[in-house]
Design a protein around this motif. Structure first.
Motif, mmCIF file in Angstrom:
data_model
loop_
_atom_site.group_PDB
_atom_site.id
_atom_site.type_symbol
_atom_site.label_atom_id
_atom_site.label_comp_id
_atom_site.label_asym_id
_atom_site.label_seq_id
_atom_site.Cartn_x
_atom_site.Cartn_y
_atom_site.Cartn_z
ATOM 1 N N ARG A 24 0.848 -1.282 -0.082
ATOM 2 C CA ARG A 24 0.044 -0.035 -0.074
ATOM 3 C C ARG A 24 1.030 1.356 0.049
ATOM 4 O O ARG A 24 1.783 1.273 0.840
ATOM 5 C CB ARG A 24 -0.837 -0.167 1.243
ATOM 6 N N GLU A 25 0.404 2.160 -0.807
ATOM 7 C CA GLU A 25 1.407 3.404 -0.903
ATOM 8 C C GLU A 25 0.982 4.268 0.354
ATOM 9 O O GLU A 25 -0.147 4.469 0.838
ATOM 10 C CB GLU A 25 1.024 4.323 -2.026
ATOM 11 N N VAL A 26 2.131 4.779 1.134
ATOM 12 C CA VAL A 26 1.954 5.432 2.413
ATOM 13 C C VAL A 26 3.132 6.414 2.556
ATOM 14 O O VAL A 26 3.963 6.433 1.538
ATOM 15 C CB VAL A 26 2.190 4.307 3.487
ATOM 16 N N VAL A 27 2.953 7.094 3.496
ATOM 17 C CA VAL A 27 3.967 8.016 3.941
ATOM 18 C C VAL A 27 4.675 7.712 5.231
ATOM 19 O O VAL A 27 4.019 7.093 6.225
ATOM 20 C CB VAL A 27 3.577 9.665 3.898
ATOM 21 N N VAL A 28 5.993 7.845 5.209
ATOM 22 C CA VAL A 28 6.841 7.223 6.425
ATOM 23 C C VAL A 28 7.340 8.645 7.014
ATOM 24 O O VAL A 28 8.162 9.320 6.528
ATOM 25 C CB VAL A 28 7.680 6.615 6.100
ATOM 26 N N LYS A 29 6.916 8.716 8.630
ATOM 27 C CA LYS A 29 7.642 10.044 9.193
ATOM 28 C C LYS A 29 8.841 9.295 9.959
ATOM 29 O O LYS A 29 8.470 8.469 10.776
ATOM 30 C CB LYS A 29 6.571 10.722 10.041
ATOM 31 N N ARG A 30 9.973 9.821 9.688
ATOM 32 C CA ARG A 30 11.071 9.359 10.377
ATOM 33 C C ARG A 30 11.677 10.291 11.281
ATOM 34 O O ARG A 30 11.767 11.394 10.957
ATOM 35 C CB ARG A 30 12.210 9.082 9.241
ATOM 36 N N LEU A 31 11.693 9.777 12.458
ATOM 37 C CA LEU A 31 12.115 10.641 13.646
ATOM 38 C C LEU A 31 13.543 10.000 14.404
ATOM 39 O O LEU A 31 13.562 8.783 14.130
ATOM 40 C CB LEU A 31 11.205 10.747 14.745
ATOM 41 N N LEU A 32 14.425 10.768 14.798
ATOM 42 C CA LEU A 32 15.624 10.194 15.522
ATOM 43 C C LEU A 32 15.138 9.388 16.804
ATOM 44 O O LEU A 32 14.144 9.763 17.372
ATOM 45 C CB LEU A 32 16.507 11.295 15.927
ATOM 46 N N LYS A 33 15.827 8.328 17.282
ATOM 47 C CA LYS A 33 15.482 7.565 18.261
ATOM 48 C C LYS A 33 15.450 8.446 19.622
ATOM 49 O O LYS A 33 14.772 8.164 20.350
ATOM 50 C CB LYS A 33 16.083 6.468 18.518
ATOM 51 N N THR A 34 16.221 9.563 19.404
ATOM 52 C CA THR A 34 16.233 10.433 20.743
ATOM 53 C C THR A 34 15.020 11.163 21.036
ATOM 54 O O THR A 34 14.741 11.631 22.017
ATOM 55 C CB THR A 34 17.394 11.467 20.424
ATOM 56 N N HIS A 35 14.044 11.138 19.993
ATOM 57 C CA HIS A 35 12.741 11.751 20.163
ATOM 58 C C HIS A 35 11.618 10.709 20.099
ATOM 59 O O HIS A 35 10.668 11.068 19.613
ATOM 60 C CB HIS A 35 12.613 12.791 18.905
ATOM 61 N N HIS A 36 11.984 9.854 21.037
ATOM 62 C CA HIS A 36 11.068 8.787 20.995
ATOM 63 C C HIS A 36 9.872 9.134 21.873
ATOM 64 O O HIS A 36 8.608 8.601 21.581
ATOM 65 C CB HIS A 36 11.648 7.306 21.812
ATOM 66 N N LYS A 37 10.013 9.962 22.720
ATOM 67 C CA LYS A 37 8.900 10.565 23.500
ATOM 68 C C LYS A 37 7.718 11.215 22.644
ATOM 69 O O LYS A 37 6.861 11.079 22.762
ATOM 70 C CB LYS A 37 9.189 11.631 24.601
ATOM 71 N N ASP A 63 18.926 3.710 14.361
ATOM 72 C CA ASP A 63 19.192 5.073 14.605
ATOM 73 C C ASP A 63 17.575 5.835 14.781
ATOM 74 O O ASP A 63 17.304 6.947 15.191
ATOM 75 C CB ASP A 63 19.755 5.790 13.438
ATOM 76 N N PHE A 64 16.477 5.322 13.866
ATOM 77 C CA PHE A 64 15.274 5.918 13.758
ATOM 78 C C PHE A 64 14.102 5.205 14.107
ATOM 79 O O PHE A 64 14.202 4.091 14.279
ATOM 80 C CB PHE A 64 15.028 6.312 12.105
ATOM 81 N N ILE A 65 13.100 6.073 14.216
ATOM 82 C CA ILE A 65 11.840 5.533 14.393
ATOM 83 C C ILE A 65 11.031 5.913 13.114
ATOM 84 O O ILE A 65 10.819 7.144 12.678
ATOM 85 C CB ILE A 65 11.048 6.075 15.636
ATOM 86 N N TYR A 66 10.294 4.979 12.722
ATOM 87 C CA TYR A 66 9.384 5.086 11.262
ATOM 88 C C TYR A 66 7.899 4.952 11.737
ATOM 89 O O TYR A 66 7.794 3.959 11.924
ATOM 90 C CB TYR A 66 9.976 4.124 10.403
ATOM 91 N N ILE A 67 7.003 5.984 11.489
ATOM 92 C CA ILE A 67 5.870 5.808 11.865
ATOM 93 C C ILE A 67 5.118 5.852 10.363
ATOM 94 O O ILE A 67 5.407 6.727 9.581
ATOM 95 C CB ILE A 67 5.125 7.212 12.562
ATOM 96 N N VAL A 68 4.411 4.908 10.234
ATOM 97 C CA VAL A 68 3.725 4.681 8.933
ATOM 98 C C VAL A 68 2.234 5.124 8.986
ATOM 99 O O VAL A 68 1.486 5.164 9.676
ATOM 100 C CB VAL A 68 3.525 3.134 8.511
ATOM 101 N N LEU A 69 2.215 6.018 7.965
ATOM 102 C CA LEU A 69 0.721 6.817 7.878
ATOM 103 C C LEU A 69 0.196 6.897 6.550
ATOM 104 O O LEU A 69 0.615 6.564 5.522
ATOM 105 C CB LEU A 69 1.060 8.148 8.133
ATOM 106 N N GLN A 70 -1.185 7.208 6.625
ATOM 107 C CA GLN A 70 -2.033 7.104 5.217
ATOM 108 C C GLN A 70 -1.335 8.095 4.312
ATOM 109 O O GLN A 70 -1.003 9.237 4.635
ATOM 110 C CB GLN A 70 -3.350 7.618 5.896
ATOM 111 N N ARG A 71 -1.391 7.958 2.940
ATOM 112 C CA ARG A 71 -0.705 8.613 1.940
ATOM 113 C C ARG A 71 -1.690 9.707 1.571
ATOM 114 O O ARG A 71 -3.101 9.209 1.228
ATOM 115 C CB ARG A 71 -0.178 8.086 0.971
ATOM 116 N N CYS A 72 -1.659 10.903 1.488
ATOM 117 C CA CYS A 72 -2.522 12.007 1.045
ATOM 118 C C CYS A 72 -1.904 12.634 -0.304
ATOM 119 O O CYS A 72 -0.789 12.303 -0.494
ATOM 120 C CB CYS A 72 -2.819 12.757 2.087
#
Length: 464
Positions: A56-69, A98-107
């Motif tokens: 499924r086509e999605v968007v991925v929000k990538r954050l540094l692990k230091t921003h896990h909160k 190194d990263f956290i990847y949040i998978v979200l709906q593609r708009c």
């Protein structure tokens, strides 16, 4: 520590060539990320890029692990709220070293891009996280700009400064999504045009979705506000004064930001109630607001001025915003005037009818030497219309007869093809005609009806 299956160093790719737009990173079995297809850059080193999740086509929000909160907070909010159609969908989360990847709906794009594209307004200013200002073109913020004009071909947002049905629907979507968050006890905290996404459904209908809840706050059970020192900060130019002054934070925080977004929508991104980009926060704190560009849009002026009140307790709730006539479509507005006229004609000597008649001078102005006497409304209506409606015998000095004119004309307009051609065939044409002639009329009538019939069964549908 992530497993080797979740580690990009063990992932399949096409040559680890970062200059290749098709370069990909695979995280586990489901998620493929295209880090070079960047959609947006965020604060704290985060970025949003294209990806695929279960094909499924999605968007991925990538954050540094230091921003896990921040990531944990956003995921918590999405899990709690994303079943609503005006909240962006959450599909999952993945990790590597190194990263956290949040998978979200593609708009398709965000609200700012939609406004700029439809208004052909391609250059604007963006405030960076450090407060500096960068000149940006839409092509820098939209990954597939070349295809978007065709997606929105023929879409018109405003006419004579008034929002058209397409834009009104998106504005209602935004409020609906926000109201859902507020019902769940969630304060978004960073509402701005860039955090509102535009999604196209399979049936071709567009809708708006709230996104980027990384600094959202959850109100404790049975509490309506957060402490003076609650963490998180919104974006320069879109924050309420209590946030800037580190006061108590309530749902009203979002309503303030919402009002600024409405101004952005109505003016095609060209006006902000607190002035130029660099001056906005200072003007918000000083309550130096300018809504003169809304003087001819009385419903918008009424709602936005209330929503920008420096006292959070005096702002409407998101539920009240959703019911406000600024967000009504033309059919509902016309129906309201017809019902109002019918009710007034039942007893012309009732307190309600007298109260309606009394707003005439406010709506129409007064004659110069008439000692407060209302101007004759017939002088504002085109003669072509009055010529075809002589049989109804209107009194031009009676305000209630102006409402009766609108009711009769709408109910019998098919019997008057010349008038229909003159005004236009659609409800928006009819509503737009009378609003242009009498810009104060609708809001003043609404105030009277609300005062008398808020709980009346016939009118309750307008106020719920």
């Amino acid at each position: 520590m992530a497993s080797s299956a979740d580690d990009p160093s063990h992932a399949k790719n096409n040559g680890d060539n970062y200059s290749d737009p098709n370069y990909r990173i695979q995280i586990g079995k489901k998620l493929v990320i295209f880090p070079n297809k960047i959609i947006a850059l965020g604060s704290n080193g985060s970025l949003v890029c294209e990806g695929k999740y279960d094909d499924r086509e999605v968007v991925v929000k990538r954050l540094l692990k230091t921003h896990h909160k921040v990531a944990t907070k956003e995921i918590e909010t999405l899990k709690k709220s994303d079943e609503h159609e005006n909240i962006v969908r959450y599909y999952g989360v993945k990790y590597d070293r190194d990263f956290i990847y949040i998978v979200l709906q593609r708009c398709i794009c965000n609200l700012a891009d939609l406004i700029y594209i439809c208004e052909q307004f391609y250059d604007y200013e963006m405030v960076n996280g450090d407060g500096s200002v960068t000149s940006v073109s839409v092509s820098q913020s939209v990954g597939n700009l070349e295809s978007l004009p065709s997606v929105f071909e023929g879409v018109k947002l405003t006419k004579d400064g008034r929002p058209l049905p397409f834009l009104l629907k998106l504005m209602r979507d935004i409020v609906s999504g926000l109201d859902h968050l507020h019902e769940l006890g969630i304060i978004h905290g960073d509402l701005k045009p860039q955090n509102i996404l535009i999604f196209k459904k399979p049936n071709g209908i567009f809708c708006a979705k709230l996104s980027d809840m990384g600094i959202s706050r959850h109100l404790p059970h049975d509490m309506s506000s957060l402490s003076h020192h609650s963490s998180g900060c919104g974006t320069t130019g879109w924050q309420a004064p209590e946030r800037l002054l580190q006061g108590r934070q309530t749902r009203a925080l979002d309503v303030f930001s919402l009002a600024c977004i409405f101004c952005f929508c109505i003016t095609g991104g060209r006006k902000h109630p607190f002035g130029n980009t660099l001056d906005r926060d200072a003007n918000i704190v000083k309550n130096m607001v300018n809504l003169s560009f809304l003087n001819k849009l009385r419903e918008a002026h009424n709602l936005i001025s209330q929503s920008l009140n420096p006292n959070p307790k005096s702002r409407p709730t998101s539920a009240e915003v959703l019911c406000h006539p600024m967000l009504w479509d033309s059919k509902k507005r016309i129906s309201f005037i017809c019902d109002t006229s019918n009710r007034a004609q039942l007893d012309l000597n009732s307190d309600f009818s007298k109260a309606l008649e009394a707003i005439g001078p406010e709506v129409l102005g007064t004659n110069l030497y008439g000692y407060g006497r209302m101007k004759d409304w017939v002088n504002f209506v085109d003669k072509q219309i009055m010529t075809h409606l002589k049989k109804f015998k209107y009194k031009s000095w009676v305000f209630l007869d102006l409402l009766r004119l609108q009711r009769n004309l709408f109910c019998h307009i098919d019997q008057h093809p010349i008038i229909k051609e003159w005004i236009g065939p659609e409800a928006e044409d009819f509503d737009g005609y009378f609003t242009s002639k009498f810009p104060k009329l609708f809001m003043e009538v609404y105030k009277v009806v609300y005062k008398f019939f808020e709980e009346d069964q016939r009118f309750k549908k307008y106020f719920e």
